[in-house]
Design an enzyme around this catalytic site. Structure first.
Site, PDB file in Angstrom:
ATOM      1  N   CYS A 150      80.297  46.264   3.415  1.00 31.05           N
ATOM      2  CA  CYS A 150      81.804  46.835   3.544  1.00 31.05           C
ATOM      3  C   CYS A 150      82.563  46.843   2.255  1.00 31.05           C
ATOM      4  O   CYS A 150      82.650  46.722   1.146  1.00 31.05           O
ATOM      5  CB  CYS A 150      82.292  47.631   4.505  1.00 31.05           C
ATOM      6  SG  CYS A 150      81.063  47.915   5.593  1.00 31.05           S
ATOM      7  N   ARG A 151      84.019  46.013   3.234  1.00 26.62           N
ATOM      8  CA  ARG A 151      85.736  45.411   1.674  1.00 26.62           C
ATOM      9  C   ARG A 151      85.159  44.126   1.095  1.00 26.62           C
ATOM     10  O   ARG A 151      85.656  44.641  -0.332  1.00 26.62           O
ATOM     11  CB  ARG A 151      86.262  44.841   3.254  1.00 26.62           C
ATOM     12  CG  ARG A 151      86.575  46.423   4.081  1.00 26.62           C
ATOM     13  CD  ARG A 151      87.558  46.000   5.197  1.00 26.62           C
ATOM     14  NE  ARG A 151      87.130  45.023   5.532  1.00 26.62           N
ATOM     15  CZ  ARG A 151      87.371  44.310   7.048  1.00 26.62           C
ATOM     16  NH1 ARG A 151      89.025  44.243   7.248  1.00 26.62           N
ATOM     17  NH2 ARG A 151      87.125  43.604   7.388  1.00 26.62           N
ATOM     18  N   SER A 152      84.367  43.436   1.588  1.00 24.35           N
ATOM     19  CA  SER A 152      84.628  42.387   0.472  1.00 24.35           C
ATOM     20  C   SER A 152      83.706  43.056  -0.531  1.00 24.35           C
ATOM     21  O   SER A 152      83.872  41.814  -1.644  1.00 24.35           O
ATOM     22  CB  SER A 152      84.413  40.843   0.932  1.00 24.35           C
ATOM     23  OG  SER A 152      83.797  40.464   1.406  1.00 24.35           O
ATOM     24  N   ASP A 173      89.116  48.183   8.052  1.00 30.49           N
ATOM     25  CA  ASP A 173      87.542  48.056   7.733  1.00 30.49           C
ATOM     26  C   ASP A 173      87.032  49.599   8.188  1.00 30.49           C
ATOM     27  O   ASP A 173      86.919  50.072   9.020  1.00 30.49           O
ATOM     28  CB  ASP A 173      87.093  47.428   9.553  1.00 30.49           C
ATOM     29  CG  ASP A 173      85.728  47.018   8.648  1.00 30.49           C
ATOM     30  OD1 ASP A 173      84.592  47.404   8.167  1.00 30.49           O
ATOM     31  OD2 ASP A 173      85.562  45.885   9.325  1.00 30.49           O
ATOM     32  N   ASN A 202      80.597  41.643   5.617  1.00 30.22           N
ATOM     33  CA  ASN A 202      80.325  40.953   3.632  1.00 30.22           C
ATOM     34  C   ASN A 202      78.927  42.383   3.288  1.00 30.22           C
ATOM     35  O   ASN A 202      79.024  42.294   2.590  1.00 30.22           O
ATOM     36  CB  ASN A 202      79.708  40.019   3.338  1.00 30.22           C
ATOM     37  CG  ASN A 202      79.486  39.481   2.112  1.00 30.22           C
ATOM     38  OD1 ASN A 202      78.477  38.887   1.377  1.00 30.22           O
ATOM     39  ND2 ASN A 202      79.858  39.777   1.477  1.00 30.22           N
ATOM     40  N   CYS A 242      85.347  39.334   3.936  1.00 28.26           N
ATOM     41  CA  CYS A 242      85.450  40.099   4.474  1.00 28.26           C
ATOM     42  C   CYS A 242      85.078  39.557   5.980  1.00 28.26           C
ATOM     43  O   CYS A 242      84.710  38.780   6.474  1.00 28.26           O
ATOM     44  CB  CYS A 242      85.523  41.158   4.644  1.00 28.26           C
ATOM     45  SG  CYS A 242      83.921  42.133   4.084  1.00 28.26           S
TER      46      CYS A 242
HETATM   47  P1  4NP Z   1      83.159  44.961   6.535  1.00 28.22           P
HETATM   48  O1  4NP Z   1      82.977  45.985   7.336  1.00 28.22           O
HETATM   49  O2  4NP Z   1      83.530  43.493   7.415  1.00 28.22           O
HETATM   50  O3  4NP Z   1      84.564  45.128   5.528  1.00 28.22           O
HETATM   51  O4  4NP Z   1      81.857  44.511   6.098  1.00 28.22           O
HETATM   52  C1  4NP Z   1      81.999  45.294   8.936  1.00 28.22           C
HETATM   53  C2  4NP Z   1      80.580  45.792   8.622  1.00 28.22           C
HETATM   54  C3  4NP Z   1      79.659  45.242   9.754  1.00 28.22           C
HETATM   55  C4  4NP Z   1      80.342  44.332  10.702  1.00 28.22           C
HETATM   56  C5  4NP Z   1      82.218  44.205  10.878  1.00 28.22           C
HETATM   57  C6  4NP Z   1      82.379  45.149  10.193  1.00 28.22           C
HETATM   58  N1  4NP Z   1      80.046  44.625  11.827  1.00 28.22           N
HETATM   59  O5  4NP Z   1      80.364  44.019  13.222  1.00 28.22           O
HETATM   60  O6  4NP Z   1      78.343  44.531  12.310  1.00 28.22           O
END
Ligand code: 4NP
Length: 169
Positions: free
Chosen positions: A19-21, A130, A17, A14
């Site tokens: 939340c989702r992955s 997300d 790294n 994702c």
């Molecule tokens: P993820 O979510 O891609 O599912 O881990 C996010 C976590 C942090 C950020 C963006 C998406 N960020 O911009 O910090």
């Protein structure tokens, strides 16, 4: 363990790294363990961005995994890099993750990259939303759970694997 000891390797990717992955990694690993395939299938996750490298998953991801009795140990954010081409299945959470990885990977490896929800025919949504922005970790859990079930079936079929670590013959 180094790749080579496993028959099949899977990387969930994702943006951050956190939340989702990592949620997908933990859910998929639990399914692999349930089917006694841990010695056969290697699982990891990474983010295309570097903001959270070295961090544990987001509290929302940890909470929903715990609610579902899924282990959360060992989930530490790292950034996707070119050497990740070694993975057999490179599973993006959304279209932008897929595009970003294809910029890094040589074209020879693009065929291994796909979106998790492309495996879920009945899902009209093909990008995992997300939850870092939506706050809806339950929606993500449900989508990732169904995608991971399909993914394990696909991998078992592709590789002639049967439950319990026998290499299907
Ligand atoms: P993820 O979510 O891609 O599912 O881990 C996010 C976590 C942090 C950020 C963006 C998406 N960020 O911009 O910090």
């Amino acid at each position: 363990m180094e790749k080579g000891e496993f028959m099949v390797s899977v990387l969930f990717v994702c943006l951050g790294n956190i939340c989702r992955s990592p949620m997908a990694e933990a859910i998929f690993r639990a399914k692999v363990e349930e089917e006694n395939l841990s010695d056969v299938i290697e699982v990891d996750s990474a983010g295309t961005g570097d903001w959270h490298v070295g961090k544990k998953p987001h509290e929302g991801t940890l909470a929903i995994l715990r609610e579902n009795n899924i282990r959360t140990g060992g989930l530490i954010a790292r950034q996707f890099h070119g050497e990740d081409k070694k993975y057999d299945y490179i599973v993006a959470m959304d279209a932008s993750n897929e595009q970003d990885m294809k910029k890094i990977l040589e074209p020879d490896h693009h065929g291994k990259v796909f979106k998790l929800l492309d495996l879920v025919d009945e899902s009209p949504e093909k990008d995992v939303p997300d939850p870092y922005y939506t706050g809806n970790f339950q929606e993500v859990y449900d989508l990732v759970e169904s995608g991971c079930s399909r993914l394990l079936n696909t991998i078992k079929e592709d590789n002639h694997l049967k439950e319990g670590n026998t290499y299907g013959k």
